[in-house]
Design an enzyme around this catalytic site. Structure first.
Site, mmCIF file in Angstrom:
data_model
loop_
_atom_site.group_PDB
_atom_site.id
_atom_site.type_symbol
_atom_site.label_atom_id
_atom_site.label_comp_id
_atom_site.label_asym_id
_atom_site.label_seq_id
_atom_site.Cartn_x
_atom_site.Cartn_y
_atom_site.Cartn_z
ATOM 1 N N ARG A 73 10.886 -1.815 12.895
ATOM 2 C CA ARG A 73 9.704 -1.232 13.551
ATOM 3 C C ARG A 73 9.390 -1.979 14.842
ATOM 4 N NH1 ARG A 73 5.019 -0.493 9.074
ATOM 5 N NH2 ARG A 73 3.789 -1.229 10.829
ATOM 6 N N ARG B 226 -10.022 1.458 8.731
ATOM 7 C CA ARG B 226 -9.726 0.049 9.008
ATOM 8 C C ARG B 226 -10.839 -0.673 9.727
ATOM 9 N NH1 ARG B 226 -3.422 -1.072 10.075
ATOM 10 N NH2 ARG B 226 -2.694 0.748 8.974
ATOM 11 N N ARG C 257 10.870 -6.544 5.459
ATOM 12 C CA ARG C 257 10.747 -5.177 5.954
ATOM 13 C C ARG C 257 11.126 -5.086 7.432
ATOM 14 N NH1 ARG C 257 4.887 -2.590 5.420
ATOM 15 N NH2 ARG C 257 4.520 -3.616 7.388
ATOM 16 N N ARG D 94 -1.824 -7.977 13.713
ATOM 17 C CA ARG D 94 -2.208 -6.997 12.690
ATOM 18 C C ARG D 94 -2.885 -7.682 11.506
ATOM 19 N NH1 ARG D 94 3.523 -5.186 12.319
ATOM 20 N NH2 ARG D 94 3.020 -4.213 10.338
ATOM 21 N N LYS E 131 0.832 -1.216 0.000
ATOM 22 C CA LYS E 131 0.000 0.000 0.000
ATOM 23 C C LYS E 131 0.861 1.258 0.000
ATOM 24 C CE LYS E 131 -2.283 -0.859 3.820
ATOM 25 N NZ LYS E 131 -1.789 -2.198 4.218
HETATM 26 P P1 ADP Z 1 0.475 -2.022 9.106
HETATM 27 O O1 ADP Z 1 -0.530 -1.829 8.017
HETATM 28 O O2 ADP Z 1 1.655 -2.831 8.680
HETATM 29 O O3 ADP Z 1 -0.118 -2.508 10.367
HETATM 30 P P2 ADP Z 1 0.652 0.882 9.462
HETATM 31 O O4 ADP Z 1 1.906 1.659 9.302
HETATM 32 O O5 ADP Z 1 -0.434 1.144 8.501
HETATM 33 O O6 ADP Z 1 1.158 -0.627 9.410
HETATM 34 O O7 ADP Z 1 0.074 1.050 10.935
HETATM 35 C C1 ADP Z 1 0.888 0.836 12.064
HETATM 36 C C2 ADP Z 1 0.023 0.870 13.316
HETATM 37 O O8 ADP Z 1 -0.550 2.167 13.447
HETATM 38 C C3 ADP Z 1 -1.160 -0.086 13.331
HETATM 39 O O9 ADP Z 1 -0.828 -1.400 13.769
HETATM 40 C C4 ADP Z 1 -2.085 0.613 14.317
HETATM 41 O O10 ADP Z 1 -1.669 0.408 15.648
HETATM 42 C C5 ADP Z 1 -1.873 2.076 13.964
HETATM 43 N N1 ADP Z 1 -2.827 2.502 12.915
HETATM 44 C C6 ADP Z 1 -2.549 2.852 11.634
HETATM 45 N N2 ADP Z 1 -3.666 3.174 10.969
HETATM 46 C C7 ADP Z 1 -4.688 3.012 11.852
HETATM 47 C C8 ADP Z 1 -6.092 3.154 11.781
HETATM 48 N N3 ADP Z 1 -6.719 3.524 10.636
HETATM 49 N N4 ADP Z 1 -6.820 2.906 12.891
HETATM 50 C C9 ADP Z 1 -6.236 2.548 14.043
HETATM 51 N N5 ADP Z 1 -4.921 2.363 14.175
HETATM 52 C C10 ADP Z 1 -4.144 2.593 13.102
#
Ligand code: ADP
Length: 186
Positions: free
Chosen positions: A133, A88, A127, A144, A13
């Site tokens: 991370r 999400r 990654r 996740r 993404k």
């Molecule tokens: P990934 O898709 O690999 O989990 P992201 O960088 O998109 O990684 O998100 C990292 C973390 O940030 C998520 O695991 C969550 O804790 C938080 N996060 C990101 N986007 C959202 C969202 N839309 N709602 C709630 N938490 C979010």
């Protein structure tokens, strides 16, 4: 152009959002990046979000919805945007609908990227080694992916019903995937 990019962890993404951002000259807005920036800088938002992120859980909706609402009203978002990692869950879909209604800027399309589970796991473990991370532990990765399947994947139906969903195979190379998305979006 106002777009969502949806798909499981590791599907690409962020990469596609960056390529589309360059092509269309609009910002790619990643809620994950916003949270990571706040973690790194120990802001009040970062402090509130840290434990959720480290466990691989969603940050509470009120925090997440308000950062998106704020970000979409910034000057560079007037011409359009690409949202990566939001919404999400069903409550975030409702919140985004309300934000966009208030701004008078409807969503154009939703790009859903797909790839097999083994492709996702391979990309995520690569990654994890590169980026270090705090949420790339095996437990947090599993949580996740599980949250994606339970809460996020069903949202594709919502956008399919609205006639906005564009489904794309995310398993090839990044440039050709982006070219095919742009070919369809125009
Ligand atoms: P990934 O898709 O690999 O989990 P992201 O960088 O998109 O990684 O998100 C990292 C973390 O940030 C998520 O695991 C969550 O804790 C938080 N996060 C990101 N986007 C959202 C969202 N839309 N709602 C709630 N938490 C979010």
């Amino acid at each position: 152009m106002r777009l969502l990019i949806m798909g499981p962890q590791g599907v690409g993404k962020g990469t596609q959002a960056a390529l589309l951002s360059t092509h269309y000259g609009i910002p790619a807005i990643s809620t994950g990046d916003i949270f990571r920036y706040n973690l790194k800088n120990h802001t009040p938002l970062g402090v509130k979000a840290q434990a959720y992120i480290d466990r691989g859980e969603l940050v509470p909706d009120d925090l997440t919805n308000s950062i998106v609402g704020d970000r979409l009203t910034q000057a560079d978002a007037v011409q359009g945007w690409i949202l990566d990692g939001y919404p999400r869950n069903a409550a975030q879909v409702d919140a985004l609908d309300a934000i966009l209604t208030e701004l008078g800027t409807p969503l154009d399309r939703v790009v859903a990227l797909h790839a097999d589970h083994d492709v996702l796991l391979a990309r995520m473990s690569r990654r994890a080694k590169l980026e270090g991370r705090s949420d790339d532990t095996p437990d947090a990765i599993a949580r996740r992916l599980d949250t994606y399947e339970r809460e996020t994947a069903p949202l594709l139906e919502v956008y399919r019903d609205r006639g906005q969903l564009l489904e794309v195979d995310g398993s090839g190379d990044a440039e050709s995937i982006s070219a095919s998305i742009i070919g369809i979006l125009g």
